[in-house]
Scaffold this active site. Structure first.
Site, mmCIF file in Angstrom:
data_model
loop_
_atom_site.group_PDB
_atom_site.id
_atom_site.type_symbol
_atom_site.label_atom_id
_atom_site.label_comp_id
_atom_site.label_asym_id
_atom_site.label_seq_id
_atom_site.Cartn_x
_atom_site.Cartn_y
_atom_site.Cartn_z
ATOM 1 N N ARG A 121 5.725 3.036 6.950
ATOM 2 C CA ARG A 121 6.193 4.386 6.583
ATOM 3 C C ARG A 121 7.076 4.296 5.346
ATOM 4 O O ARG A 121 6.939 5.084 4.423
ATOM 5 C CB ARG A 121 6.967 5.009 7.741
ATOM 6 C CG ARG A 121 6.148 5.855 8.699
ATOM 7 C CD ARG A 121 4.869 5.171 9.143
ATOM 8 N NE ARG A 121 4.156 5.906 10.184
ATOM 9 C CZ ARG A 121 4.332 5.684 11.482
ATOM 10 N NH1 ARG A 121 5.200 4.764 11.916
ATOM 11 N NH2 ARG A 121 3.642 6.375 12.364
ATOM 12 N N ASP A 139 -0.238 1.704 8.529
ATOM 13 C CA ASP A 139 -0.216 2.962 9.290
ATOM 14 C C ASP A 139 -0.877 4.042 8.444
ATOM 15 O O ASP A 139 -1.417 3.755 7.364
ATOM 16 C CB ASP A 139 1.225 3.333 9.686
ATOM 17 C CG ASP A 139 1.255 4.009 11.054
ATOM 18 O OD1 ASP A 139 0.590 5.051 11.199
ATOM 19 O OD2 ASP A 139 1.923 3.495 11.972
ATOM 20 N N HIS A 152 -4.059 5.513 13.502
ATOM 21 C CA HIS A 152 -2.999 5.145 12.537
ATOM 22 C C HIS A 152 -3.588 4.378 11.353
ATOM 23 O O HIS A 152 -3.040 3.374 10.912
ATOM 24 C CB HIS A 152 -1.904 4.312 13.231
ATOM 25 C CG HIS A 152 -1.020 5.144 14.114
ATOM 26 N ND1 HIS A 152 -0.006 5.934 13.635
ATOM 27 C CD2 HIS A 152 -1.022 5.328 15.455
ATOM 28 C CE1 HIS A 152 0.599 6.555 14.635
ATOM 29 N NE2 HIS A 152 -0.001 6.219 15.758
ATOM 30 N N ASP A 189 -2.229 2.358 19.666
ATOM 31 C CA ASP A 189 -1.546 3.550 20.177
ATOM 32 C C ASP A 189 -2.114 4.809 19.533
ATOM 33 O O ASP A 189 -2.719 4.773 18.461
ATOM 34 C CB ASP A 189 -0.029 3.462 19.907
ATOM 35 C CG ASP A 189 0.275 3.255 18.428
ATOM 36 O OD1 ASP A 189 -0.493 2.524 17.770
ATOM 37 O OD2 ASP A 189 1.258 3.823 17.934
ATOM 38 N N GLU A 190 -1.896 5.929 20.193
ATOM 39 C CA GLU A 190 -2.099 7.274 19.660
ATOM 40 C C GLU A 190 -3.409 7.394 18.880
ATOM 41 O O GLU A 190 -3.399 7.508 17.650
ATOM 42 C CB GLU A 190 -0.906 7.651 18.781
ATOM 43 C CG GLU A 190 0.376 7.714 19.594
ATOM 44 C CD GLU A 190 1.601 8.015 18.763
ATOM 45 O OE1 GLU A 190 2.440 8.789 19.226
ATOM 46 O OE2 GLU A 190 1.731 7.466 17.643
ATOM 47 N N TRP A 222 5.606 1.385 26.060
ATOM 48 C CA TRP A 222 6.587 2.187 25.326
ATOM 49 C C TRP A 222 6.762 3.592 25.861
ATOM 50 O O TRP A 222 7.778 4.214 25.629
ATOM 51 C CB TRP A 222 6.206 2.241 23.841
ATOM 52 C CG TRP A 222 4.881 2.885 23.557
ATOM 53 C CD1 TRP A 222 3.640 2.350 23.790
ATOM 54 C CD2 TRP A 222 4.656 4.186 23.011
ATOM 55 N NE1 TRP A 222 2.661 3.225 23.414
ATOM 56 C CE2 TRP A 222 3.252 4.365 22.926
ATOM 57 C CE3 TRP A 222 5.490 5.215 22.579
ATOM 58 C CZ2 TRP A 222 2.675 5.534 22.431
ATOM 59 C CZ3 TRP A 222 4.911 6.379 22.079
ATOM 60 C CH2 TRP A 222 3.516 6.524 22.007
ATOM 61 N N TYR A 234 14.008 2.417 21.164
ATOM 62 C CA TYR A 234 13.591 2.994 19.885
ATOM 63 C C TYR A 234 14.839 3.373 19.092
ATOM 64 O O TYR A 234 15.549 4.317 19.434
ATOM 65 C CB TYR A 234 12.700 4.223 20.110
ATOM 66 C CG TYR A 234 11.226 3.917 20.266
ATOM 67 C CD1 TYR A 234 10.800 2.713 20.825
ATOM 68 C CD2 TYR A 234 10.253 4.824 19.856
ATOM 69 C CE1 TYR A 234 9.449 2.442 20.974
ATOM 70 C CE2 TYR A 234 8.899 4.561 20.006
ATOM 71 C CZ TYR A 234 8.497 3.366 20.560
ATOM 72 O OH TYR A 234 7.160 3.100 20.711
ATOM 73 N N PHE A 235 15.048 2.653 18.010
ATOM 74 C CA PHE A 235 16.260 2.877 17.225
ATOM 75 C C PHE A 235 16.062 3.945 16.142
ATOM 76 O O PHE A 235 16.964 4.183 15.346
ATOM 77 C CB PHE A 235 16.743 1.557 16.607
ATOM 78 C CG PHE A 235 17.060 0.489 17.629
ATOM 79 C CD1 PHE A 235 17.436 0.817 18.927
ATOM 80 C CD2 PHE A 235 16.997 -0.857 17.295
ATOM 81 C CE1 PHE A 235 17.737 -0.168 19.873
ATOM 82 C CE2 PHE A 235 17.290 -1.853 18.221
ATOM 83 C CZ PHE A 235 17.658 -1.502 19.516
ATOM 84 N N TRP A 238 11.002 2.699 13.780
ATOM 85 C CA TRP A 238 9.999 3.429 12.997
ATOM 86 C C TRP A 238 10.742 4.094 11.853
ATOM 87 O O TRP A 238 11.857 4.590 12.051
ATOM 88 C CB TRP A 238 9.304 4.467 13.892
ATOM 89 C CG TRP A 238 8.708 3.871 15.129
ATOM 90 C CD1 TRP A 238 9.233 3.901 16.388
ATOM 91 C CD2 TRP A 238 7.493 3.126 15.228
ATOM 92 N NE1 TRP A 238 8.414 3.232 17.265
ATOM 93 C CE2 TRP A 238 7.333 2.746 16.582
ATOM 94 C CE3 TRP A 238 6.514 2.742 14.312
ATOM 95 C CZ2 TRP A 238 6.243 2.000 17.040
ATOM 96 C CZ3 TRP A 238 5.422 2.005 14.768
ATOM 97 C CH2 TRP A 238 5.295 1.645 16.111
ATOM 98 N N THR A 239 10.121 4.123 10.663
ATOM 99 C CA THR A 239 10.931 4.467 9.490
ATOM 100 C C THR A 239 10.490 5.745 8.775
ATOM 101 O O THR A 239 10.649 5.853 7.564
ATOM 102 C CB THR A 239 10.935 3.290 8.495
ATOM 103 O OG1 THR A 239 9.572 3.012 8.116
ATOM 104 C CG2 THR A 239 11.578 2.057 9.075
ATOM 105 N N GLU A 240 9.974 6.715 9.525
ATOM 106 C CA GLU A 240 9.645 7.985 8.863
ATOM 107 C C GLU A 240 10.832 8.500 8.044
ATOM 108 O O GLU A 240 10.662 8.996 6.931
ATOM 109 C CB GLU A 240 9.274 9.046 9.908
ATOM 110 C CG GLU A 240 7.883 8.909 10.485
ATOM 111 C CD GLU A 240 7.845 8.050 11.737
ATOM 112 O OE1 GLU A 240 8.742 7.201 11.924
ATOM 113 O OE2 GLU A 240 6.904 8.223 12.538
#
Ligand code: ACM
Length: 516
Positions: free
Chosen positions: A152, A181, A252, A315-316, A381, A406-407, A451-453
């Site tokens: 991200r 991703d 993703h 995932d997803e 998760w 989840y940070f 995760w870095t959105e």
């Protein structure tokens, strides 16, 4: 009475299994010599590398050195990563059954030294003291990790080297690099240069959480070279840290689809590298050419990353495109699947097979309703109970429960917090309460995820990661769940973080994040 481990110099994080103070102190100065027995050279090199730049102390080798680093395979009960450390006025003995254990012990020595020894600013400290102590230490879980999403928002490899060093300080042993991703592809693949040339850049980024209608108008991009990644792997190995690469399929993947439309469900369609956050509806097609493409990609991943495990995502994965695609429906029928939704597990199974045939272990995110092959180690998760369920099915499990690990969720509800993934707050105590399934040979451990959105800078990464990762490191290393004890030690440990320049108490400016 104050417990010995709360003397400032014993504020070790994670807490060692057994620690008893001993009388006296050992003085390290220009005359101190290291005695390094066979197998202990990597630990000696690591220790010297930590000490010489800030202090000027070289710690030359001598067969009668008072500071002994020894690998002794006959030592019982220390396993791969345990170590024993004895410090007295006349000598230091750091011993382990395996070289990896010595690397963990070097981090304890590093934490016992004066805090300023950790500072990057060189200062000529002419002598240093280690407090007298007897420590015997072993980790609780073999998998103690942190995932960083560099897809991200890209981070240069120079930062990743620092990130690894901070993991090592906390005796964490896995850096999980989320390399691809929808919004970016960072992994170089010689056969397919467009993956990074096209997939490594996006035109702009959504401002605010998924569903926002605002965009920042700023292009973002970056990719690693093979040499950078190989260098990172070696840097991590010298610190006893394994780099786990993640290249995710079959969802993703929008950045890959932008570079290679032929991988999609509609090869005529041109997609951009995604500028949105959230779950992207575009997924891989299920033709043989797509599987072959990703086998080639994974071959390169396994070539660059020697880790025994390889993360394949999973995932997803929305299945709408498959439900509308004649080719996907035909594939599902040909494979005898109950319907197109089952293509998700089928696709992962084919890719996991390839990883297994190469002699590695595939790792995948656990997903509702998708049964993974038992060869897959699963990262659970969604719900805490998923870890238990996966272990009961027979999987190896790494616990990554979003509500505790989840940070990218805010550290608190305070107004100073930068914009974060909405919906949940993960405070320090919540991380410390991490509920791990009982230790069995199937439960490997746990890891924190970032995760870095909304996270573009190293300062923001470190504000979100520390001190929460300290709490996680403690829970996977030591069996006690003693919050007051941890909290007191953390107060001292924060002086180390400060010396290292970790901005754990300075929220980054709100303009850095996803101001809504
Ligand atoms: C995940 O958070 N999508 C694994």
């Amino acid at each position: 009475m104050e417990r010995p481990s709360h003397r400032p110099e014993f504020t070790l994080v994670p807490r060692p299994r057994k620690l008893s103070p001993r009388p006296g102190r050992f003085r390290l100065d220009a005359r101190t010599r290291l005695r390094v027995t066979p197998g202990a050279e990597p630990a000696a090199a690591l220790l010297r590398g930590y000490l010489e730049p800030p202090t000027g102390l070289r710690l030359e080798h001598s067969d009668d050195g008072a500071f002994v680093l020894a690998v002794d395979p006959t030592l019982a009960g220390l396993g791969e990563e345990g170590y024993g450390l004895t410090v007295g006025p006349h000598g230091v003995l750091l011993r382990a059954a395996r070289p990896l254990g010595l690397l963990r012990g070097v981090q304890t020595v590093r934490q016992l030294l004066p805090y300023e020894t950790l500072s990057a600013a060189p200062r000529r400290l002419t002598s240093l003291e280690l407090p007298g102590v007897e420590i015997t230490d072993v980790p609780l879980y073999p998998w103690r990790g942190a995932m960083l999403d560099v897809a991200r928002h890209f981070q240069p490899v120079s930062y990743l080297r620092r990130y690894v060093d901070l993991l090592a300080l906390h005796k964490l042993n896995v850096l999980h690099l989320h390399l691809t991703d929808d919004q970016g592809w960072r992994m170089p693949v010689a056969a397919y240069p467009r993956l990074t040339e096209v997939g490594g850049r996006r035109a702009e980024s959504m401002v605010g959480p998924a569903g926002s209608t605002r965009f920042d108008g700023r292009p973002h991009g970056g990719a690693y070279t093979r040499a950078e990644l190989t260098g990172l792997v070696a840097h991590a190995a010298r610190r006893g840290v394994t780099v786990l690469p993640e290249v995710g399929v079959p969802g993703h993947v929008r950045a890959a689809l932008a570079a290679h439309p032929e991988l999609g469900n509609d090869p005529e369609r041109r997609l951009d590298v995604w500028t949105h956050w959230g779950v992207c509806p575009n997924v891989l097609g299920v033709g043989d050419h797509v599987l072959d493409f990703f086998r080639t990609v994974l071959d390169e991943v396994m070539d660059v990353f020697p880790a025994p495990y390889v993360h394949v995502g999973g995932d997803e994965c929305p299945t709408d495109e498959w439900e509308r695609s004649p080719a996907a429906l035909a594939r599902a029928a040909r494979e005898g699947l109950p319907g197109p939704r089952a293509l998700h597990g089928w696709f992962l199974g084919r890719i996991a097979d390839h990883v297994v045939r190469a002699g590695r272990r595939p790792v995948a995110w656990a997903e509702n309703g998708t049964e993974l092959p038992l060869d897959c180690t699963v990262m659970t998760w969604r719900e805490p109970g998923d870890a238990w369920a996966a272990a009961r099915r027979g999987h190896q499990v790494v616990h990554a429960d979003h509500r505790t690990t989840y940070f990218d969720y805010a550290r608190s509800t305070g107004p100073q917090e930068p914009p974060a993934q909405p919906g949940v707050v993960v405070d320090l105590r919540t991380v410390h309460q991490l509920d791990l399934p009982p230790l069995t040979d199937r439960v490997l451990g746990a890891q924190g995820q970032l995760w870095t959105e909304f996270v573009t800078t190293p300062e923001h990464i470190e504000y979100l990661t520390y001190p929460r990762l300290c709490a996680l490191a403690e829970r996977v290393w030591h069996p006690a769940r003693d919050w007051p004890d941890f909290h007191r030690r953390l107060t001292g440990h924060q002086a180390r973080l400060r010396a290292l320049g970790v901005p754990y108490d300075s929220p980054p400016g709100r303009s850095l994040g996803a101001a809504g």
